[in-house]
Design a protein around this motif. Structure first.
Motif, PDB file in Angstrom:
ATOM      1  N   LEU A  43       0.668  -1.143  -0.056  1.00  0.00           N
ATOM      2  CA  LEU A  43      -0.062   0.052   0.092  1.00  0.00           C
ATOM      3  C   LEU A  43       0.836   1.227   0.158  1.00  0.00           C
ATOM      4  N   SER A  44       2.163   1.224   0.349  1.00  0.00           N
ATOM      5  CA  SER A  44       2.743   2.295   0.376  1.00  0.00           C
ATOM      6  C   SER A  44       3.222   2.994  -0.946  1.00  0.00           C
ATOM      7  N   GLY A  45       2.810   2.445  -1.931  1.00  0.00           N
ATOM      8  CA  GLY A  45       3.030   3.284  -3.329  1.00  0.00           C
ATOM      9  C   GLY A  45       1.621   4.039  -3.548  1.00  0.00           C
ATOM     10  N   TRP A  46       0.641   4.090  -2.773  1.00  0.00           N
ATOM     11  CA  TRP A  46      -0.655   4.723  -2.898  1.00  0.00           C
ATOM     12  C   TRP A  46      -0.614   6.122  -2.575  1.00  0.00           C
ATOM     13  N   PHE A  47       0.638   6.175  -1.405  1.00  0.00           N
ATOM     14  CA  PHE A  47       0.538   7.423  -0.656  1.00  0.00           C
ATOM     15  C   PHE A  47       1.439   8.485  -1.307  1.00  0.00           C
ATOM     16  N   ILE A  48       1.240   9.641  -1.212  1.00  0.00           N
ATOM     17  CA  ILE A  48       2.040  10.732  -1.877  1.00  0.00           C
ATOM     18  C   ILE A  48       3.503  11.110  -0.920  1.00  0.00           C
ATOM     19  N   PRO A  49       4.687  11.094  -1.530  1.00  0.00           N
ATOM     20  CA  PRO A  49       5.453  11.083  -0.309  1.00  0.00           C
ATOM     21  C   PRO A  49       5.746  12.640   0.003  1.00  0.00           C
ATOM     22  N   ALA A  50       6.188  12.780   1.026  1.00  0.00           N
ATOM     23  CA  ALA A  50       6.038  14.128   1.679  1.00  0.00           C
ATOM     24  C   ALA A  50       6.938  15.150   0.720  1.00  0.00           C
ATOM     25  N   PRO A  51       6.783  16.323   0.417  1.00  0.00           N
ATOM     26  CA  PRO A  51       7.516  17.258  -0.415  1.00  0.00           C
ATOM     27  C   PRO A  51       8.689  17.321   0.415  1.00  0.00           C
ATOM     28  N   HIS A  52       9.977  17.529  -0.287  1.00  0.00           N
ATOM     29  CA  HIS A  52      11.215  17.713   0.211  1.00  0.00           C
ATOM     30  C   HIS A  52      11.862  19.053   0.036  1.00  0.00           C
ATOM     31  N   PHE A  53      11.874  19.998   1.020  1.00  0.00           N
ATOM     32  CA  PHE A  53      12.330  21.345   0.830  1.00  0.00           C
ATOM     33  C   PHE A  53      13.844  21.260   1.384  1.00  0.00           C
ATOM     34  N   SER A  54      14.697  21.941   0.188  1.00  0.00           N
ATOM     35  CA  SER A  54      15.942  22.047   0.452  1.00  0.00           C
ATOM     36  C   SER A  54      16.546  23.577   0.018  1.00  0.00           C
ATOM     37  N   PRO A  55      17.463  24.026   0.394  1.00  0.00           N
ATOM     38  CA  PRO A  55      17.971  25.400  -0.047  1.00  0.00           C
ATOM     39  C   PRO A  55      18.110  25.604  -1.485  1.00  0.00           C
ATOM     40  N   SER A  56      18.226  24.655  -2.433  1.00  0.00           N
ATOM     41  CA  SER A  56      18.206  24.614  -3.787  1.00  0.00           C
ATOM     42  C   SER A  56      17.143  24.786  -4.535  1.00  0.00           C
ATOM     43  N   THR A  57      16.029  24.238  -3.500  1.00  0.00           N
ATOM     44  CA  THR A  57      14.602  24.299  -4.133  1.00  0.00           C
ATOM     45  C   THR A  57      13.850  25.532  -3.903  1.00  0.00           C
ATOM     46  N   LEU A  58      14.450  26.349  -2.902  1.00  0.00           N
ATOM     47  CA  LEU A  58      13.715  27.598  -2.263  1.00  0.00           C
ATOM     48  C   LEU A  58      14.308  28.614  -2.968  1.00  0.00           C
ATOM     49  N   ILE A  59      15.648  28.692  -3.586  1.00  0.00           N
ATOM     50  CA  ILE A  59      15.973  29.826  -4.089  1.00  0.00           C
ATOM     51  C   ILE A  59      15.151  30.241  -5.482  1.00  0.00           C
ATOM     52  N   GLY A  60      14.879  31.524  -5.417  1.00  0.00           N
ATOM     53  CA  GLY A  60      13.773  32.056  -6.357  1.00  0.00           C
ATOM     54  C   GLY A  60      12.476  32.250  -5.915  1.00  0.00           C
ATOM     55  N   GLN A  61      12.128  31.591  -4.681  1.00  0.00           N
ATOM     56  CA  GLN A  61      10.632  31.546  -4.376  1.00  0.00           C
ATOM     57  C   GLN A  61      10.517  32.674  -3.532  1.00  0.00           C
ATOM     58  N   GLN A  62       9.053  32.894  -3.378  1.00  0.00           N
ATOM     59  CA  GLN A  62       8.941  33.991  -2.474  1.00  0.00           C
ATOM     60  C   GLN A  62       8.341  33.534  -1.124  1.00  0.00           C
ATOM     61  N   CYS A  63       8.747  34.393  -0.054  1.00  0.00           N
ATOM     62  CA  CYS A  63       8.038  34.199   1.244  1.00  0.00           C
ATOM     63  C   CYS A  63       7.750  35.540   1.960  1.00  0.00           C
ATOM     64  N   THR A  64       6.991  35.399   2.935  1.00  0.00           N
ATOM     65  CA  THR A  64       6.429  36.615   3.703  1.00  0.00           C
ATOM     66  C   THR A  64       7.292  36.748   5.142  1.00  0.00           C
ATOM     67  N   VAL A  65       7.779  38.073   5.191  1.00  0.00           N
ATOM     68  CA  VAL A  65       8.515  38.500   6.417  1.00  0.00           C
ATOM     69  C   VAL A  65       7.462  38.493   7.700  1.00  0.00           C
ATOM     70  N   SER A  66       7.925  37.558   8.742  1.00  0.00           N
ATOM     71  CA  SER A  66       7.282  37.201  10.010  1.00  0.00           C
ATOM     72  C   SER A  66       7.742  37.898  11.216  1.00  0.00           C
ATOM     73  N   SER A  67       9.143  38.359  11.061  1.00  0.00           N
ATOM     74  CA  SER A  67       9.676  39.206  12.261  1.00  0.00           C
ATOM     75  C   SER A  67       9.313  40.428  11.869  1.00  0.00           C
ATOM     76  N   SER A  68       9.520  41.437  12.953  1.00  0.00           N
ATOM     77  CA  SER A  68       9.120  42.779  12.889  1.00  0.00           C
ATOM     78  C   SER A  68       9.838  43.605  11.781  1.00  0.00           C
ATOM     79  N   GLU A  69      11.241  43.177  11.302  1.00  0.00           N
ATOM     80  CA  GLU A  69      11.807  43.629  10.491  1.00  0.00           C
ATOM     81  C   GLU A  69      12.819  42.693   9.846  1.00  0.00           C
TER      82      GLU A  69
END
Length: 126
Positions: A43-69
């Motif tokens: 049954l393991s093939g029926w489940f979607i693997p968890a996404p893998h986030f690495s620094p190389s996949t995050l470069i070029g992506q956008q995010c939102t500032v959560s700290s005060s500055e």
């Protein structure tokens, strides 16, 4: 399986005292774990693997500032995912950015585990 083992083999050999019961319980746990693995492995093939986030996949992506500055020495941002957002430590060399600003990740410093960001281009409304 435990039921059949108890009434087929064990009831005539063991008195229902604590030590034999614990040993039989341990045996049943091992058998149950093995059978569960055999049954669920296909049954393991029926489940979607968890996404893998690495620094190389995050470069070029956008995010939102959560700290005060965000400055050259301080800042955090949230990167939205399908599950819980990632909390990233970010820094900027350009102007100071305030909470809620959209930023684009441009680089990753592996030694300090920091992402360099720049202000995201503003969307033009029609």
């Amino acid at each position: 399986v435990s039921y059949f083992l108890w009434y087929g083999f064990d009831v005539h050999k063991h008195a229902p005292s604590i030590i034999p019961s614990l040993l039989l319980c341990g045996r049943n746990i091992v058998i149950a774990a093995g059978l569960t693995k055999i049954i669920t492995q296909p049954l393991s093939g029926w489940f979607i693997p968890a996404p893998h986030f690495s620094p190389s996949t995050l470069i070029g992506q956008q995010c939102t500032v959560s700290s005060s500055e965000v400055t050259e020495s301080f800042g955090q941002a949230t990167f939205k995912t399908d599950a819980a957002p990632l909390l990233l430590n970010i820094r900027t060399d350009a102007e100071q950015l305030s909470k809620g600003a959209r930023v684009t990740i441009v680089a990753f410093d592996a030694d300090r585990r920091l992402y360099k960001v720049t202000a995201a281009p503003q969307e033009v409304s029609s």
